[in-house]
Design a protein around this motif. Structure first.
Motif, short mmCIF file in Angstrom:
data_model
loop_
_atom_site.label_atom_id
_atom_site.label_comp_id
_atom_site.label_asym_id
_atom_site.label_seq_id
_atom_site.Cartn_x
_atom_site.Cartn_y
_atom_site.Cartn_z
N GLY A 180 0.78 -1.24 0.00
CA GLY A 180 0.00 0.00 0.00
C GLY A 180 0.80 1.27 0.00
O GLY A 180 0.22 2.37 0.03
N LEU A 181 2.13 1.18 -0.03
CA LEU A 181 2.96 2.38 -0.05
C LEU A 181 3.67 2.50 -1.39
O LEU A 181 4.40 1.61 -1.81
CB LEU A 181 4.01 2.33 1.06
N VAL A 182 3.46 3.64 -2.07
CA VAL A 182 4.13 3.91 -3.34
C VAL A 182 4.65 5.35 -3.31
O VAL A 182 4.24 6.16 -2.49
CB VAL A 182 3.18 3.73 -4.53
N ASP A 183 5.57 5.64 -4.21
CA ASP A 183 6.12 6.99 -4.34
C ASP A 183 6.71 7.51 -3.03
O ASP A 183 6.63 8.70 -2.72
CB ASP A 183 5.06 7.97 -4.84
N VAL A 184 7.32 6.63 -2.26
CA VAL A 184 7.95 7.04 -1.01
C VAL A 184 9.32 7.64 -1.30
O VAL A 184 10.08 7.12 -2.12
CB VAL A 184 8.06 5.84 -0.04
N VAL A 185 9.66 8.73 -0.60
CA VAL A 185 10.94 9.39 -0.81
C VAL A 185 11.82 9.40 0.43
O VAL A 185 13.00 9.76 0.36
CB VAL A 185 10.76 10.84 -1.31
N ALA A 186 11.27 9.04 1.60
CA ALA A 186 12.06 8.99 2.82
C ALA A 186 11.40 8.08 3.84
O ALA A 186 10.17 7.91 3.83
CB ALA A 186 12.23 10.40 3.41
N ILE A 187 12.22 7.49 4.71
CA ILE A 187 11.72 6.59 5.76
C ILE A 187 12.43 6.92 7.07
O ILE A 187 13.52 7.49 7.07
CB ILE A 187 11.95 5.11 5.41
N SER A 188 11.80 6.55 8.19
CA SER A 188 12.43 6.70 9.49
C SER A 188 11.84 5.66 10.43
O SER A 188 10.66 5.32 10.32
CB SER A 188 12.22 8.11 10.05
N ALA A 189 12.65 5.17 11.35
CA ALA A 189 12.22 4.13 12.28
C ALA A 189 12.35 4.61 13.71
O ALA A 189 13.40 5.11 14.12
CB ALA A 189 13.07 2.86 12.08
N GLY A 190 11.28 4.47 14.50
CA GLY A 190 11.31 4.76 15.92
C GLY A 190 11.62 3.51 16.71
O GLY A 190 12.20 2.56 16.19
N GLU A 191 11.20 3.50 17.97
CA GLU A 191 11.44 2.29 18.75
C GLU A 191 10.58 1.14 18.24
O GLU A 191 11.09 0.06 17.96
CB GLU A 191 11.13 2.54 20.23
N GLU A 192 9.27 1.38 18.10
CA GLU A 192 8.37 0.33 17.61
C GLU A 192 7.34 0.91 16.65
O GLU A 192 6.25 0.37 16.50
CB GLU A 192 7.65 -0.34 18.79
N HIS A 193 7.67 2.02 16.00
CA HIS A 193 6.78 2.57 14.98
C HIS A 193 7.62 3.11 13.84
O HIS A 193 8.81 3.39 13.99
CB HIS A 193 5.86 3.65 15.56
N SER A 194 6.99 3.25 12.68
CA SER A 194 7.71 3.63 11.47
C SER A 194 7.01 4.78 10.77
O SER A 194 5.80 4.96 10.88
CB SER A 194 7.79 2.44 10.50
N LEU A 195 7.81 5.56 10.01
CA LEU A 195 7.30 6.68 9.24
C LEU A 195 7.77 6.58 7.79
O LEU A 195 8.86 6.09 7.52
CB LEU A 195 7.81 8.02 9.80
N ALA A 196 6.93 7.06 6.89
CA ALA A 196 7.31 7.17 5.49
C ALA A 196 6.80 8.50 4.95
O ALA A 196 5.68 8.93 5.26
CB ALA A 196 6.73 6.02 4.67
N LEU A 197 7.62 9.15 4.14
CA LEU A 197 7.25 10.39 3.47
C LEU A 197 7.07 10.11 1.99
O LEU A 197 7.96 9.56 1.33
CB LEU A 197 8.35 11.43 3.68
N ARG A 198 5.90 10.48 1.47
CA ARG A 198 5.64 10.28 0.04
C ARG A 198 6.01 11.53 -0.74
O ARG A 198 6.16 12.62 -0.19
CB ARG A 198 4.18 9.90 -0.17
N ALA A 199 6.13 11.37 -2.06
CA ALA A 199 6.54 12.47 -2.93
C ALA A 199 5.55 13.61 -2.92
O ALA A 199 5.91 14.75 -3.25
CB ALA A 199 6.74 11.95 -4.36
N ASP A 200 4.30 13.34 -2.55
CA ASP A 200 3.31 14.41 -2.50
C ASP A 200 3.34 15.20 -1.20
O ASP A 200 2.49 16.07 -0.96
CB ASP A 200 1.90 13.84 -2.72
N GLY A 201 4.33 14.90 -0.33
CA GLY A 201 4.49 15.65 0.91
C GLY A 201 3.66 15.15 2.07
O GLY A 201 3.67 15.75 3.15
N THR A 202 2.97 14.02 1.89
CA THR A 202 2.19 13.44 2.99
C THR A 202 3.05 12.46 3.78
O THR A 202 4.02 11.90 3.26
CB THR A 202 0.94 12.72 2.47
#
Length: 407
Positions: A180-202
């Motif tokens: 379900g994730l496309v056009d991702v431009v950046a990622i980051s990992a916390g202790e037990e949660h994750s983030l992704a930044l898409r090209a549309d700025g969301t």
């Protein structure tokens, strides 16, 4: 990310490619790294990627690292980005492959086993990788096609691959694609949660949500699939702290949400917030780093701002006084990159020098000492002087000469 139980956010210098949380370049988007060297954070240890593609480590209680003075890791060359989960590390090589080392209880090394490694070994089935992020016991990778891949612990849904159907789904010892994730431009990992930044700025998040770190979703309800963080647009950079998040928007404002037990959200309170809110009192921000209970922001003018927990001097202001709102780190300027550890902080100045402060029991600061007394102000890491080609040598000892100049 980031901080872990018994670990902290670590420092990693990243070369031309971006590390965790920095958007990779896209056609028509000026999202370039801040400098040839960039910091990333994770436990009580620190990791440095030099411009020559070598990896240096220091300050960890774990066996794969080497004491309070920076030392090179054997077998790692041509590295362009690095990330640490505190007890394991990831290195992205110039050919787009990933190598990993350290703890492997949950398969976080991605080599198909659960065996620990003191030297780096390739992660299976991954090519064309452009960014990496290490969480506590799990790992993320972003490929050039904008897809995200994950492996390791999945007890809180931090892999983002769906609700586990059986015991094997709670751990993955080789990479699987996050659906379900496309056009991702950046990622980051916390202790037990994750983030992704898409090209549309969301921004999209998944995993543990006990303190509202997924944003918008009901607190205490984990998500095993990515969900969009509401109220955010035009985001350029992301960084996941232990159980909270920091994002920089295109206008240079910094936004935060999640756990706030020591004021790490910078809003003047210690109240957890499940919805993103702007951090007040900051100049225009270029990058940010989240630790366990403290946070750092790098202003576009090269100054560093800090707030949150300060029991071990992680704010670098010469005190142990907690701050619920941002304040500048004194006598530190011309900074191009930073990282926040569990209770220590790291910064890289324009001249390539590395500075550390805060918790130093295991030598996290990198100045060659290890002490129960923290460093309350920035100290220079003991690294060979910058040089063109080989490091400068002291003719008397034929060893790299150390530099100790004041900031």
């Amino acid at each position: 990310m980031k901080s872990r139980v018994g670990s902290v956010l670590l420092g990693a210098l990243v070369s031309v490619l971006l590390g965790s949380g920095v958007a990779r370049s896209q056609p028509g988007k000026a999202w370039e790294p801040l400098a040839r060297t960039v910091l990333d954070g994770s436990a009580y240890d620190s990791v440095l990627l030099r411009a020559d593609g070598t990896v240096w480590v220091w300050g960890s209680p774990y066996s794969y690292l080497q004491g309070p003075a920076p030392a090179p890791m054997a077998g790692l060359t041509d590295v362009v980005a690095i990330s640490s989960g505190g007890e394991h590390g990831l290195a992205l090589r110039a050919d787009g492959t990933v190598s990993a080392w350290g703890s492997n209880w949950n398969g976080e090394l991605g080599d198909g086993t659960y065996e620990w490694r003191v030297t780096a070994a390739p992660v299976l089935d991954l090519t064309d990788v452009v960014s990496i992020a290490a969480g506590f016991g799990y790992s993320l990778a972003l490929r050039a096609d904008g897809t995200v891949w994950a492996w390791g612990s999945n007890w809180s849904g931090q892999l983002g691959v769906g609700v586990p159907l059986d015991w094997n789904d709670y751990q993955k010892n080789r990479p699987v694609r996050v659906p379900g994730l496309v056009d991702v431009v950046a990622i980051s990992a916390g202790e037990e949660h994750s983030l992704a930044l898409r090209a549309d700025g969301t921004v999209w998040a998944w995993g543990n949500n006990w303190f509202g770190q997924l944003g918008g979703a009901t607190a205490h309800e984990n998500s095993f699939l990515p969900v969009q963080v509401p109220g955010l647009s035009d985001v350029k950079r992301i960084d996941a702290g232990r159980a909270y998040n920091l994002v920089v928007r295109a206008d240079g404002t910094l936004w935060a949400w999640g756990r706030n037990w020591s004021g790490q959200l910078g809003d003047g309170t210690m109240t957890d917030r499940p919805m993103p809110m702007q951090v007040p009192g900051l100049p225009e921000v270029a990058a940010a780093a989240g630790g366990d209970g403290h946070a750092l922001a790098l202003a576009k003018d090269g100054t560093v701002w800090a707030w949150g927990g300060n029991h071990f001097g992680a704010l670098g202001d010469g005190t142990r006084i907690h701050r619920l709102t941002p304040a500048p780190v004194p006598q530190l300027d011309k900074v191009v990159a930073l990282a926040a550890g569990h209770s220590h902080s790291l910064a890289v100045r324009k001249d390539g020098s590395v500075w550390g402060w805060g918790h130093n029991l295991f030598g996290s600061v990198g100045d060659g000492t290890a002490s129960s007394e923290p460093r309350l102000t920035p100290a220079r890491a003991v690294l060979p002087c910058r040089s063109v080609g080989l490091p400068a040598l002291d003719n008397r000892h034929l060893e790299p000469r150390e530099c100790h100049a004041a900031p």
